[in-house]
Design an enzyme around this catalytic site. Structure first.
Site, PDB file in Angstrom:
ATOM      1  N   THR A  76       1.294  -1.140  -0.404  1.00 36.21           N
ATOM      2  CA  THR A  76      -0.084  -0.489   0.056  1.00 36.21           C
ATOM      3  C   THR A  76       0.575   1.310   0.018  1.00 36.21           C
ATOM      4  OG1 THR A  76      -1.340   0.881   1.575  1.00 36.21           O
ATOM      5  CG2 THR A  76      -0.321  -0.602   2.610  1.00 36.21           C
ATOM      6  N   TYR A 109      -1.621  -0.073  10.366  1.00 37.55           N
ATOM      7  CA  TYR A 109      -2.177  -0.654   8.811  1.00 37.55           C
ATOM      8  C   TYR A 109      -0.974  -0.840   7.956  1.00 37.55           C
ATOM      9  CZ  TYR A 109      -4.001  -1.332   4.605  1.00 37.55           C
ATOM     10  OH  TYR A 109      -3.790  -1.577   2.953  1.00 37.55           O
TER      11      TYR A 109
END
Ligand code: UDP
Length: 338
Positions: free
Chosen positions: A120, A144
């Site tokens: 990501t 995250y």
């Protein structure tokens, strides 16, 4: 010659994984999907065999790798909600980082040769430049992003110590839905801008907020690089060809290389849907960088990847069509039977 060995796809019942599974099916690949259906949907698996279970379940994974003679793993299974990762970090380190570690241990033991990892742009944190290449410093600002970055590090170290080679794809803002209308993002309580705006345009929510109108951008709202899920899925198939063709381990940004502001996105949703949205201007959301766009030259060069849907109106059109279709399909409502 066409490769007929099976590939394992973790998280293949989820939003991005399911689009990749569909394309793998089209390409004639044998697919085994491993998904615990915590956020994925049985109905999203349009091809291959679905095994319901956890990626971190080593006995199950070992069995699947051996039973199907798997040489290639595509790893999507993960939790992806940034605010939740802040309030419950250990959930993210368990499910994203520890599960990846266990999966990799199984892969190493079984001699898996190729690994494609869903990473990501969150690994970059708040970057100094708004146009980011893969060598930019990684400095995630939430669990995250860190849970994904740690997985990248494990892959790097395992690849250095074994024959495994990998492609880590760093996704920017993934949006849109299957142009054929079979698949799309179905998770309830989604937070991503285009999904939320399309829910508002189809009457599933009353309106939405713009988080921050005082950013140092031309219209004061944040700029993001939105990539159509179909183009992103194709990048995975090209990464697979690359690895199977002997390509070296690599990290690649996945984005178009230019962005749109929140206001531009909302204008497009209103224009394409023909509905005016109830839009409220709200405070900034914590941890949002003003602008994030991918330097995507490396993926274009290394994989020969070319976007087919670099068009915000098309992204929005497919997302809207999916939202209407989902209202009829009601995957979430049928979950009780899962
Ligand atoms: N955003 C917004 N309202 C919403 C959802 C998102 O203004 O209801 C903004 C958010 O602050 C960010 C951009 O839209 O600037 C993209 O956010 P999203 O959550 O879709 O993706 P992110 O970039 O955070 O991964």
């Amino acid at each position: 010659m066409k490769n007929t060995s099976a590939v394992l796809v973790t998280g293949g019942a989820g939003y991005i994984g399911s689009h990749v599974v569909k394309q793998l099916g089209r390409a004639g690949r044998r697919v085994v999907v491993l998904d615990n259906l915590s956020t994925g949907f049985r109905q999203a698996v349009r091809h291959g065999e679905l095994v319901v279970g956890n990626t971190g379940d080593m006995a199950l994974v070992e069995d699947l790798l051996h039973k199907h003679g798997i040489q290639t793993v595509l790893h999507f299974a993960a939790h992806i909600v940034v605010p939740e990762s802040v309030s419950d970090p250990l959930k993210y380190y368990r499910n994203n980082t520890c599960s990846t570690r266990n999966l990799l241990e199984c892969c190493a033991a079984a001699g898996v040769r190729h690994f494609i990892f869903s990473s990501t742009a969150a690994v970059y944190g708040i970057p100094e430049n708004t146009f980011i290449d893969e060598d930019a410093p990684t400095s995630p600002i939430n669990p995250y992003g860190l849970s994904k970055l740690m997985s990248e590090w494990m892959l790097r170290d395992l690849a250095a110590a074994s024959d495994l080679r990998y492609v880590a794809l760093r996704y920017f803002n993934v949006a849109g839905a299957d142009p054929e209308g079979e698949l799309g993002q179905a998770t309830p309580e989604a937070t991503h801008l285009i999904k939320v705006a399309c829910e508002a345009a189809t009457g599933k929510r009353s309106g939405l907020a713009i988080f921050g109108t005082d950013y140092p951008t031309p219209d004061g709202t944040c700029i993001r690089d939105y990539i159509h899920v179909d183009d992103l899925a194709r990048a995975h198939l090209q990464a697979l060809d690359y690895l199977e063709g002997g390509g070296a381990s690599i990290v690649l940004n996945c984005g178009y290389g230019h962005g749109y502001s929140v206001r531009e996105v909302l204008d497009t949703v209103q224009r394409v849907s023909g509905r005016s949205l109830a839009i409220r201007e709200a405070d900034r959301r914590a941890g949002d960088p003003p602008a994030l766009t991918a330097d995507s030259r490396r993926i274009r060069h290394v994989l020969g990847w070319q976007p087919r849907h670099d068009d915000l109106a098309f992204i929005v059109r497919t997302a809207l069509e999916w939202e209407r279709r989902l209202a009829v399909l009601d995957w979430a409502g049928q979950r009780h039977g899962v």
